[in-house]
Design an enzyme around this catalytic site. Sequence first.
Site, PDB file in Angstrom:
ATOM      1  N   ARG A 140      83.156  18.031  44.239  1.00 26.45           N
ATOM      2  CA  ARG A 140      82.683  19.079  45.155  1.00 26.45           C
ATOM      3  C   ARG A 140      84.076  18.665  46.321  1.00 26.45           C
ATOM      4  NH1 ARG A 140      77.509  17.115  44.763  1.00 26.45           N
ATOM      5  NH2 ARG A 140      76.223  18.731  43.831  1.00 26.45           N
TER       6      ARG A 140
ATOM      7  N   HIS B  21      84.985  25.662  43.704  1.00 29.07           N
ATOM      8  CA  HIS B  21      83.871  25.112  43.302  1.00 29.07           C
ATOM      9  C   HIS B  21      83.982  25.783  41.835  1.00 29.07           C
ATOM     10  CE1 HIS B  21      80.093  23.527  43.815  1.00 29.07           C
ATOM     11  NE2 HIS B  21      79.680  24.220  43.193  1.00 29.07           N
TER      12      HIS B  21
ATOM     13  N   HIS C   3      73.738  16.268  40.277  1.00 31.17           N
ATOM     14  CA  HIS C   3      72.545  17.134  40.383  1.00 31.17           C
ATOM     15  C   HIS C   3      71.098  16.475  40.549  1.00 31.17           C
ATOM     16  CE1 HIS C   3      75.039  20.863  38.623  1.00 31.17           C
ATOM     17  NE2 HIS C   3      75.207  20.782  39.834  1.00 31.17           N
TER      18      HIS C   3
ATOM     19  N   TYR D 273      74.803  25.915  33.334  1.00 30.60           N
ATOM     20  CA  TYR D 273      76.252  25.577  32.644  1.00 30.60           C
ATOM     21  C   TYR D 273      75.781  25.920  30.982  1.00 30.60           C
ATOM     22  CZ  TYR D 273      77.864  23.983  36.834  1.00 30.60           C
ATOM     23  OH  TYR D 273      78.264  23.969  38.214  1.00 30.60           O
TER      24      TYR D 273
END
Length: 309
Positions: A148, A247, A273, A282
């Site tokens: 990130r 992102h 996560h 995803y």
Amino acid sequence: MTYPSETYERELQLFQMYMKDREYAKDTQAAYLHDLKHFLINIDGKKITDVTNIDIMNHLTLVRETGAGARYRNRCQSAIRLFYKVMIKFNAASANPAMDIEKAKVDKNRKPAFLEKQYLDSCMGLIEGKYRVRDVSIVALMAYAGLRVSEIVKLNTIDISGNTLSVRGKGDKWRHIPLPPELLELLQHYLTDERLEPRNKKDEHAFFISQFGRRISKRMVQTVTEATFDALKEQFPHLKGMPLSSHKLRHSFATDLLRSGVDLRAVQELLGHEDISTTQIYTHVLDETKQRAMSSVRPSIPSFAASEL
């Protein structure tokens, strides 16, 4: 207009003190404080004990009318709800008017935008300028390691050990990413030959240093990726309508892993996560895999006359 730092100084201090004591991530603290101040401006000097759920709904409606999405609206609601929880804890309020307000529906089935690997690879060759090695390293860490923007900013030189990069993610939780040799070589080259000398002692361990000798900022990371995407769209005009941001590099990394057959749990670990349901957004790419798999199936089914059906 009433400024919240003047009218609600004590309440804001309590709110900040609580978040720090509970070790909320710094980004979360800043976001919630921003959202809360916006709310306090809108109630314009009204006592917090006189605020009703209608006042809060009115504020959240105004937030949406400015063009904000459901996720941002829900974050504002969470900030207000936490604020009143803190006020009750410190006997500054007796009820939480935000408690029973429903959250806005978020489209959980929305497919995240991503770049095909060929375009990711093209990005690396389009980055130019005096700080090219640094900027390529930044984009590569997002595209090929899934970092990130905030994680790029927080990286320190001691976070590389052997071929492993230790990343401090949301909630200050660490994850450890084995780097591919090409990316490791790039980062070592940057650290050895291209990294600028920090001007301030507090930034001496910062991995990425700006031209001003300070730890690189979020805005600078975003500027680097925006310039990269602008160059990409010039080279590939059909991408001009595609919404691209920093992102999206992380989205592309996750998508490429799943297409390559990497286990969903492994992808969850690499992305950092906490909940695997977040990683599951995803799995839309697996629909393509299933389609290809089924196209290879050749059923041996006997023919039936129309009268038999």
